[in-house]
Motif scaffolding. Structure first.
Motif, mmCIF file in Angstrom:
data_model
loop_
_atom_site.group_PDB
_atom_site.id
_atom_site.type_symbol
_atom_site.label_atom_id
_atom_site.label_comp_id
_atom_site.label_asym_id
_atom_site.label_seq_id
_atom_site.Cartn_x
_atom_site.Cartn_y
_atom_site.Cartn_z
ATOM 1 N N GLY A 70 -20.732 48.769 -8.275
ATOM 2 C CA GLY A 70 -19.623 49.245 -9.076
ATOM 3 C C GLY A 70 -18.360 48.423 -8.872
ATOM 4 O O GLY A 70 -18.298 47.518 -8.038
ATOM 5 N N ARG A 71 -17.317 48.782 -9.602
ATOM 6 C CA ARG A 71 -16.059 48.040 -9.577
ATOM 7 C C ARG A 71 -15.451 48.015 -8.180
ATOM 8 O O ARG A 71 -15.004 46.970 -7.704
ATOM 9 N N ARG B 271 -17.254 45.714 -5.824
ATOM 10 C CA ARG B 271 -16.931 44.305 -6.052
ATOM 11 C C ARG B 271 -15.577 43.950 -5.430
ATOM 12 O O ARG B 271 -15.408 42.865 -4.868
#
Length: 253
Positions: free
Chosen positions: A136-137, A140
């Motif tokens: 997921g964001r 990252r």
């Protein structure tokens, strides 16, 4: 399994029990709230006293229930004081998506209270890492910080979440990340923390069980219940995953 919990509660009530020791799921979802509502209504209907262990109800109890738990907010605060005293460049609160409980929320609140005090000394605001193991964001963003070589202090809200974090690192070939850049402190101090050498805030589990039973016996005998909340203090256990100010991490180590 909420349906099984309700079935077990009804069975206990029919047995003639006077006191129910109950550990709520603690989550803020519909199933958890419905189960807590059912437990509270059942106790009132059957005349049972309700002792909550470890977590709070997700619904208002009207002063009916008693709570025996770890002082989770204090534990999160003490972890924050230690991490913010070390010169990490970033700080993260690590959880697993969909697994937030009243206990973990209190731990995070204590950690942010410590940050509010450390902010005057220039500490960066802690970021939230919700591990999903699906890239997921937030994951990252965490990896970008690793790649940049910024020393990070991580507060993992529960021991089992550290396993998710290690799986995330392993999936990206970072399982052997130097501890000088990745400081991990967990909460609970169960076998997982001991096996992996994670510094941890240990819950007084035996003390919780003893205090809950002593309260249940008093209530069952018609004795004076005392305060509605009994919060036991956790204990910090230092291990290699945490760098104290005397052993501060170096960015290029």
């Amino acid at each position: 399994n909420p349906a099984r919990v309700r079935e077990d509660l009804e069975s206990l009530a029919k047995s003639g029990a006077k006191v129910l020791l109950y550990a709520p799921m603690g989550r803020q979802d519909r199933e958890a709230k419905e189960t807590d509502t059912f437990a509270l209504a059942l106790c009132r209907k059957r005349g049972m006293r309700l002792v909550l262990v470890d977590r709070r109800l997700t619904v208002e109890d009207g002063g009916y229930a008693h709570l025996v738990a770890t002082d989770n907010e204090r534990g999160g605060y003490e972890i924050g004081k230690r991490l913010f005293a070390a010169p990490y460049e970033e700080y993260w609160i690590v959880g697993v998506t969909g697994r937030g409980t009243s206990a973990s929320q209190a731990r995070a609140a204590g950690f942010r209270r410590a940050w509010a005090e450390a902010k005057r000394a220039g500490a960066r605001e802690p970021r939230r890492l919700e591990v999903t193991l699906e890239g997921g964001r937030l994951e990252r963003a965490f990896e970008e910080s690793l790649e940049a070589g910024r020393p990070m202090g991580l507060f993992v809200l529960a021991d089992f979440m550290a396993l998710h974090l290690m799986t995330l690192l392993r999936a990206r070939g970072r399982a052997s990340e130097p501890p000088a850049r990745l400081g991990i402190v967990t909460f609970d101090n169960l076998e997982v923390a001991r096996a992996f050498g994670f510094a941890a805030m240990a819950q007084p589990l035996a003390g919780l069980g003893r205090a809950a039973m002593e309260l249940a016996i008093r209530l069952g005998d018609g004795g004076e219940p005392g305060p509605r909340e009994l919060l036991l203090q956790p204990t910090f256990i230092e291990r290699p995953s945490y760098f104290s100010p005397a052993r501060a991490p170096e960015k290029n180590n």
